[in-house]
Design a protein around this motif. Structure first.
Motif, PDB file in Angstrom:
ATOM      1  N   UNK A  34      -1.552  62.593  44.133  1.00  0.00           N
ATOM      2  CA  UNK A  34      -0.463  63.333  44.648  1.00  0.00           C
ATOM      3  C   UNK A  34       0.399  64.416  43.511  1.00  0.00           C
ATOM      4  N   UNK A  35       0.832  64.928  43.572  1.00  0.00           N
ATOM      5  CA  UNK A  35       2.080  65.770  43.055  1.00  0.00           C
ATOM      6  C   UNK A  35       1.446  66.028  41.693  1.00  0.00           C
ATOM      7  N   UNK A  36       2.501  66.044  41.199  1.00  0.00           N
ATOM      8  CA  UNK A  36       2.896  66.414  39.686  1.00  0.00           C
ATOM      9  C   UNK A  36       3.793  65.089  38.453  1.00  0.00           C
ATOM     10  N   UNK A  37       2.928  65.006  38.180  1.00  0.00           N
ATOM     11  CA  UNK A  37       3.876  63.744  36.871  1.00  0.00           C
ATOM     12  C   UNK A  37       3.777  64.179  35.746  1.00  0.00           C
ATOM     13  N   UNK A  38       4.983  64.109  34.948  1.00  0.00           N
ATOM     14  CA  UNK A  38       5.139  64.706  33.572  1.00  0.00           C
ATOM     15  C   UNK A  38       5.618  62.962  32.842  1.00  0.00           C
ATOM     16  N   UNK A  39       4.143  63.140  31.665  1.00  0.00           N
ATOM     17  CA  UNK A  39       3.667  62.037  31.153  1.00  0.00           C
ATOM     18  C   UNK A  39       4.264  62.196  29.989  1.00  0.00           C
ATOM     19  N   UNK A  40       5.155  61.942  28.951  1.00  0.00           N
ATOM     20  CA  UNK A  40       5.312  61.828  27.370  1.00  0.00           C
ATOM     21  C   UNK A  40       4.159  60.536  26.782  1.00  0.00           C
ATOM     22  N   UNK A  41       3.671  60.861  25.890  1.00  0.00           N
ATOM     23  CA  UNK A  41       3.708  59.958  25.089  1.00  0.00           C
ATOM     24  C   UNK A  41       3.747  59.906  24.027  1.00  0.00           C
ATOM     25  N   UNK A  42       3.966  59.317  22.796  1.00  0.00           N
ATOM     26  CA  UNK A  42       4.386  59.157  21.560  1.00  0.00           C
ATOM     27  C   UNK A  42       4.498  60.134  21.325  1.00  0.00           C
ATOM     28  N   UNK A  75      -6.356  61.267  28.722  1.00  0.00           N
ATOM     29  CA  UNK A  75      -6.869  60.184  28.360  1.00  0.00           C
ATOM     30  C   UNK A  75      -5.962  60.207  26.981  1.00  0.00           C
ATOM     31  N   UNK A  76      -5.608  58.419  26.776  1.00  0.00           N
ATOM     32  CA  UNK A  76      -4.947  58.687  25.167  1.00  0.00           C
ATOM     33  C   UNK A  76      -4.871  56.586  24.927  1.00  0.00           C
ATOM     34  N   UNK A  77      -4.481  56.682  23.328  1.00  0.00           N
ATOM     35  CA  UNK A  77      -3.967  55.016  23.340  1.00  0.00           C
ATOM     36  C   UNK A  77      -2.556  55.577  22.944  1.00  0.00           C
ATOM     37  N   UNK A  78      -2.674  54.206  23.363  1.00  0.00           N
ATOM     38  CA  UNK A  78      -0.534  53.802  23.510  1.00  0.00           C
ATOM     39  C   UNK A  78      -0.754  53.350  21.738  1.00  0.00           C
ATOM     40  N   UNK A  79       0.544  54.101  21.660  1.00  0.00           N
ATOM     41  CA  UNK A  79       0.724  53.486  19.939  1.00  0.00           C
ATOM     42  C   UNK A  79       2.635  53.720  19.315  1.00  0.00           C
ATOM     43  N   UNK A  88       7.104  57.917  28.136  1.00  0.00           N
ATOM     44  CA  UNK A  88       7.546  58.251  29.688  1.00  0.00           C
ATOM     45  C   UNK A  88       7.003  58.936  30.820  1.00  0.00           C
ATOM     46  N   UNK A  89       7.439  57.957  32.350  1.00  0.00           N
ATOM     47  CA  UNK A  89       6.836  58.277  33.310  1.00  0.00           C
ATOM     48  C   UNK A  89       8.014  59.182  33.909  1.00  0.00           C
ATOM     49  N   UNK A  90       7.819  60.893  34.363  1.00  0.00           N
ATOM     50  CA  UNK A  90       8.882  61.345  35.272  1.00  0.00           C
ATOM     51  C   UNK A  90       8.644  61.784  36.092  1.00  0.00           C
ATOM     52  N   UNK A  91       8.911  62.262  37.793  1.00  0.00           N
ATOM     53  CA  UNK A  91       8.447  63.245  38.753  1.00  0.00           C
ATOM     54  C   UNK A  91       9.459  63.949  38.543  1.00  0.00           C
ATOM     55  N   UNK A  92       8.718  65.452  37.896  1.00  0.00           N
ATOM     56  CA  UNK A  92       9.968  66.452  38.362  1.00  0.00           C
ATOM     57  C   UNK A  92       9.782  67.105  39.221  1.00  0.00           C
ATOM     58  N   UNK A 101       6.401  57.779  42.050  1.00  0.00           N
ATOM     59  CA  UNK A 101       7.441  57.677  41.356  1.00  0.00           C
ATOM     60  C   UNK A 101       8.132  58.665  42.957  1.00  0.00           C
ATOM     61  N   UNK A 102       9.875  58.585  43.269  1.00  0.00           N
ATOM     62  CA  UNK A 102       9.814  59.213  43.998  1.00  0.00           C
ATOM     63  C   UNK A 102      10.468  60.651  42.960  1.00  0.00           C
ATOM     64  N   UNK A 103      10.847  61.698  44.011  1.00  0.00           N
ATOM     65  CA  UNK A 103      11.318  62.895  43.054  1.00  0.00           C
ATOM     66  C   UNK A 103      12.908  62.554  42.084  1.00  0.00           C
ATOM     67  N   UNK A 104      12.602  63.045  40.640  1.00  0.00           N
ATOM     68  CA  UNK A 104      13.081  63.022  40.192  1.00  0.00           C
ATOM     69  C   UNK A 104      13.535  61.580  39.271  1.00  0.00           C
ATOM     70  N   UNK A 105      12.194  60.863  39.731  1.00  0.00           N
ATOM     71  CA  UNK A 105      12.276  58.816  39.039  1.00  0.00           C
ATOM     72  C   UNK A 105      11.998  59.776  37.596  1.00  0.00           C
ATOM     73  N   UNK A 106      12.553  58.559  36.788  1.00  0.00           N
ATOM     74  CA  UNK A 106      12.704  58.661  35.244  1.00  0.00           C
ATOM     75  C   UNK A 106      12.292  57.170  34.468  1.00  0.00           C
ATOM     76  N   UNK A 107      11.001  56.699  34.389  1.00  0.00           N
ATOM     77  CA  UNK A 107      11.220  55.608  33.753  1.00  0.00           C
ATOM     78  C   UNK A 107      10.641  55.829  31.997  1.00  0.00           C
ATOM     79  N   UNK A 108      11.311  54.988  31.361  1.00  0.00           N
ATOM     80  CA  UNK A 108      10.605  55.230  29.441  1.00  0.00           C
ATOM     81  C   UNK A 108      10.482  53.812  29.939  1.00  0.00           C
TER      82      UNK A 108
END
Length: 187
Positions: free
Chosen positions: A140-148, A161-165, A169-173, A116-123
């Protein structure tokens, strides 16, 4: 060690098709008129299906016999060379995806590299398969990940590690690109 045959791959695929639908052997027996024991032996590769049995299974799985056989005729490569790993770019979102280890009949996991390039945000609104297991390892870098609804900040070398329910959202802050690996395991 015995080489894998088309019948071996067909047995695995038949079991996978049933599992994908969440059907028990009894459910499939009721849908096809094939005994539970015969279905079990087919999925374990102890017997090969006749054309008639295969036709009944194809009807239950809503696919042609040729389509089913095409899925199992050629064994996918065990070694996936770097040049054979498909890469997909989404310029709009700033996301690049490399399929490191593609799905393969008989195996439940795959490996994907994301950038993900800087500022990229995928939901993603919902998981492709409820209960899908994921291990997200930031390289490499830092990933902001939101699950459920739960937000996580994952730094280089860390793994979530998690299960998707629910949605994810994957975001590069950060100010630099983030590179991560996702290990996906079907339930």
């Amino acid at each position: 060690m015995r080489a894998e045959t088309v019948d071996d791959r067909l047995a695995v695929r038949l079991g996978a098709l049933r599992a994908e639908r969440g059907w028990s052997l009894d459910d499939l027996a009721a849908r096809t008129g094939i005994s539970r024991s015969t279905l079990s032996r087919l999925e374990r590769g102890e017997i090969s299906p006749t054309a008639a049995l295969l036709g009944r299974l194809c009807t239950a799985y809503e696919r042609t016999m040729s389509a089913l056989l095409a899925e199992v005729e050629a064994a996918p490569a065990e070694l996936v060379r770097g040049g054979d790993q498909p890469v997909w770019h989404d310029e709009t979102s700033g996301f690049t995806r490399r399929l490191i280890s593609p799905p393969r009949p008989g195996l439940r996991g795959e490996v994907v590299e994301g950038r993900l390039r800087p500022g990229a945000d995928i939901a993603y609104e919902a998981p492709p398969v409820p209960g899908l297991e994921q291990h997200v390892w930031v390289l490499d870098g830092t990933l902001e990940l939101t699950d459920d609804g739960r937000r996580h900040e994952i730094g280089a070398g860390e793994c979530l590690r998690f299960r998707l329910w629910g949605g994810t959202r994957f975001r590069n802050p950060g100010v630099a690109s983030v590179r991560y690996a996702v290990f996906v395991v079907l339930p």
